[in-house]
Write a protein that holds these residues in place. Structure first.
Motif, PDB file in Angstrom:
ATOM      1  N   PRO A  49       5.418  29.669  35.956  1.00 16.85           N
ATOM      2  CA  PRO A  49       5.581  28.607  34.953  1.00 16.85           C
ATOM      3  C   PRO A  49       5.703  27.224  35.591  1.00 16.85           C
ATOM      4  O   PRO A  49       6.111  27.089  36.749  1.00 16.85           O
ATOM      5  N   GLU A  51       7.506  23.879  36.182  1.00 18.38           N
ATOM      6  CA  GLU A  51       8.920  23.530  36.207  1.00 18.38           C
ATOM      7  C   GLU A  51       9.239  22.432  35.194  1.00 18.38           C
ATOM      8  O   GLU A  51       8.382  21.607  34.866  1.00 18.38           O
ATOM      9  N   ASP A  52      10.466  22.464  34.691  1.00 19.67           N
ATOM     10  CA  ASP A  52      10.926  21.416  33.775  1.00 19.67           C
ATOM     11  C   ASP A  52      10.927  20.081  34.499  1.00 19.67           C
ATOM     12  O   ASP A  52      11.207  20.000  35.689  1.00 19.67           O
ATOM     13  N   GLY A  53      10.611  19.036  33.782  1.00 22.09           N
ATOM     14  CA  GLY A  53      10.704  17.690  34.337  1.00 22.09           C
ATOM     15  C   GLY A  53       9.472  17.220  35.078  1.00 22.09           C
ATOM     16  O   GLY A  53       9.542  16.209  35.788  1.00 22.09           O
ATOM     17  N   LEU A  54       8.344  17.911  34.947  1.00 24.46           N
ATOM     18  CA  LEU A  54       7.118  17.437  35.588  1.00 24.46           C
ATOM     19  C   LEU A  54       6.798  16.058  35.019  1.00 24.46           C
ATOM     20  O   LEU A  54       6.692  15.882  33.807  1.00 24.46           O
ATOM     21  N   TYR A  88      -1.057  22.410  39.536  1.00 25.63           N
ATOM     22  CA  TYR A  88      -0.772  22.685  38.124  1.00 25.63           C
ATOM     23  C   TYR A  88      -2.110  22.860  37.412  1.00 25.63           C
ATOM     24  O   TYR A  88      -3.054  22.118  37.663  1.00 25.63           O
TER      25      TYR A  88
END
Length: 193
Positions: A49, A51-54, A88
């Protein structure tokens, strides 16, 4: 016997009709695994997945106030690549090939209108139609243009493939490696979709 048959028919019809509420559109099919980059495409790295905050968008829109055509459904993943880069991927499905091409056409226009230019934060076009028609290569600049991430975007059929590459240490994506990954991602979607 006839009443039982009619009752069973009514129940069956109600169950089928009740699976989607009246007036609600059915949920779109998710993006299949086979359409996404695999470990073999990523030098053995297993994607996971995002990551949070990209900080960078995975469906770019360089001009903040100008809309881009939205996809029906999309799927994102991330992986480490070549021990130095973070990659990504976003695969987005549109209603039809014209809508996928419309996104890339609008993206190119926005890169022309709202590109940052050297020395600024924002997006800068590098080259169009790199991966075939309806594709573009560009950078996302930060630290006043001294560092950047690389983007490769291509429309193929009803899909748009976006691959973003970053180098967290040096702040300079390898655009040659990025191009190879975009070719792989686009070929995977083209052959599997």
């Amino acid at each position: 016997m006839r009443k039982t048959f009619i009752l069973m028919t009514v129940v069956a019809v109600a169950l089928v009709a009740g699976s989607t509420p009246a007036g609600a559109a059915p949920r779109p099919r998710p993006i299949a695994d086979r359409l996404m980059l695999q470990a073999g495409d990523l030098g053995g790295s297993v994607p996971g997945p995002v990551e949070d905050g990209l900080a960078w968008p995975l469906l770019p829109q360089p001009c903040a106030g100008a809309p881009v055509p939205p996809p029906v459904v999309s799927r994102q993943q991330a992986a480490d690549y070549e021990s130095r880069y973070r990659v990504y991927e976003n695969v987005a499905r549109y209603r039809g090939p014209n809508a996928a091409r419309a996104y890339v056409t609008e993206l190119k226009a926005q890169l022309t209108r709202c590109g940052a230019g050297g020395g600024d934060n924002g997006f800068d076009p590098v080259a169009d139609d790199v991966y075939g028609p309806d594709s573009t290569l560009f950078t996302g600049n930060y630290d006043l243009g001294d560092r950047y991430v690389g983007y490769g975007v291509a429309a193929t059929g009803r899909y748009v493939v976006v691959v973003l590459m970053s180098d967290p240490d040096l702040g300079a994506a390898d655009l040659t490696l990025l191009n190879d990954l975009v070719y792989r991602a686009t070929a995977r979607v083209r052959t599997a979709a």
